[in-house]
Design an enzyme around this catalytic site. Sequence first.
Site, short mmCIF file in Angstrom:
data_model
loop_
_atom_site.label_atom_id
_atom_site.label_comp_id
_atom_site.label_asym_id
_atom_site.label_seq_id
_atom_site.Cartn_x
_atom_site.Cartn_y
_atom_site.Cartn_z
N ASN A 113 -5.49 31.09 29.58
CA ASN A 113 -5.69 29.63 29.60
C ASN A 113 -6.98 29.24 30.31
O ASN A 113 -7.26 28.05 30.45
CB ASN A 113 -4.48 28.88 30.18
CG ASN A 113 -4.37 28.95 31.68
OD1 ASN A 113 -4.81 29.92 32.28
ND2 ASN A 113 -3.76 27.94 32.27
N LYS B 163 -4.30 29.79 22.94
CA LYS B 163 -4.21 30.72 24.08
C LYS B 163 -4.14 32.19 23.65
O LYS B 163 -4.69 33.06 24.32
CB LYS B 163 -2.99 30.37 24.95
CG LYS B 163 -3.14 29.02 25.65
CD LYS B 163 -1.96 28.70 26.56
CE LYS B 163 -2.11 27.30 27.13
NZ LYS B 163 -1.10 26.97 28.15
N SER C 41 -6.92 17.15 31.56
CA SER C 41 -7.86 17.96 32.35
C SER C 41 -9.23 17.32 32.52
O SER C 41 -9.79 17.37 33.63
CB SER C 41 -8.02 19.35 31.73
OG SER C 41 -6.83 20.08 31.85
N GLY D 108 6.64 18.77 34.99
CA GLY D 108 5.57 19.43 34.26
C GLY D 108 4.18 19.01 34.73
O GLY D 108 3.31 19.86 34.93
N GLY E 142 13.52 30.21 28.45
CA GLY E 142 12.42 30.14 27.48
C GLY E 142 11.38 31.21 27.78
O GLY E 142 10.87 31.28 28.90
N GLY F 278 8.52 31.80 25.78
CA GLY F 278 7.26 31.58 25.06
C GLY F 278 6.09 31.74 26.02
O GLY F 278 6.21 32.40 27.07
N GLY F 279 4.95 31.13 25.69
CA GLY F 279 3.75 31.28 26.51
C GLY F 279 3.97 30.82 27.93
O GLY F 279 3.69 31.56 28.88
#
Lengths: 269, 269
Positions: free
Chosen positions: B92, B71, B21, B247, B132, B134-135
Amino acid sequence: MIKGSTRLVAIIGSPVVQVKSPENFNNAFAQAGSDVAMIAMDIPSDGIDAFLSLARTWQNLDGFVVTIPHKQAIASGIDSVTQRAALLGAVNVVRRGADGQLIGDMVDGLGFVRAAESHGFTPNGREALVIGCGGAGSAIAHALCEAGVSVLAICDPDAQRVGRLASALAAEFPQISIATEIGDHSRYDLVANATPLGMQAGDPLPLSAPAIALLKPTAHVADVVTSPEVTPFLAAARARGLSIQTGPEMARAQLGLLGAFMGVLSPGD
Amino acid sequence: MIKGSTRLVAIIGSPVVQVKSPENFNNAFAQAGSDVAMIAMDIPSDGIDAFLSLARTWQNLDGFVVTIPHKQAIASGIDSVTQRAALLGAVNVVRRGADGQLIGDMVDGLGFVRAAESHGFTPNGREALVIGCGGAGSAIAHALCEAGVSVLAICDPDAQRVGRLASALAAEFPQISIATEIGDHSRYDLVANATPLGMQAGDPLPLSAPAIALLKPTAHVADVVTSPEVTPFLAAARARGLSIQTGPEMARAQLGLLGAFMGVLSPGD
């Protein structure tokens, strides 16, 4: 260009828009090819406790420079300070140890002495007058004692402040003659203004014009005020042909000292 | 070049050396000619309380991006969150209001949808499978519902996690058919891996090879794993001639969303 891997140092103050340290440090880091950057953080006084808590756990922070108004508050909030920072009750640089311990020093005065040395002025054995015993004046007075002046005169409108500093310096430097009266202006090899006088148009001079006229022709005259760069006091000294030293010179001379204390530059930078 | 006047945004995580980032944002700021910089801050979990206290008083901080592992902790420590962040229990990105209030959102899923749209895939009315919960998976599932999928199937080895997410989505999106069984693989227009499978050599595929063989020829197949960029799952889909999305594409597609939320970029950046 800051990346995820970039190590950080900060300068903490409020306000910070005017500070020049980020440009000076970031230029030095770029020249050295170091993946380090300095940021300026505008943190008001009520944020200092949180800042110090965070700094202890902030893994990619190597240290921070401290500016107005936090030099005293941070000195009392960190884990250890050098002898001179303890005596002065102030820090202007803090290193973050690998264990998160915060260690502070005060090198404002050393920067002043370095700048004077770059003009060929060697304090050892000389007689100096420091006008103003606030944070900057105290640091300069202490650094001049460390550098071995034979006589140091200090003055300030606040007599208590003068007395406290004189006692502390006399205790640490018993071989130096510490005076709290100016006396004969013509005796001084170095005269430093460490008051804010000269920042505002219309400020009185820190030494009167007749007193400036008495300074010896070889005297080195310095000012801590950074804007204007050449204060009316320095202009008067220059008009007399005396050697002068500006506030920005003192700031620039500290770069390597601050960077070396934080472990991100060498002392010669 | 960072100066005293430079406004700051941060990305908070631990570790941070791998985050992309700062380079992405700092390039965007340079292109826009903005006096703003992003720094990466490596803050362990025990520093989050101090960080949030500091962030409220840090005058030249406009906001921060949140990454692993903070997060959830930051979502519960800030002053307000968007509806979707509340549902997901994670943020996020956080914006700092002029009054020091910290307001959070979760745009991981929007980034995913934006990246899919850049491949010409429009979620509205389509059938999607998210592997999945998750987050990342929860955020993607929620964003696909917001984008109007007609059917959303979710799966995860943790049945409780699947149940909680399915109930929350069904309550917010009663018009969408939420399934907790994969059923017929050939029905899905979009299949997303939101598990870490594929990061390590030797990981099993998130869908078995026979299941991949059943996907429809027009299916769009996506992965959240950022390294390797093309996972074995994506490679298998590509070998079948299916459209794939990596991704890093999801991460890059978020730049404008994150920057706009913090007020330092426009959504189109």
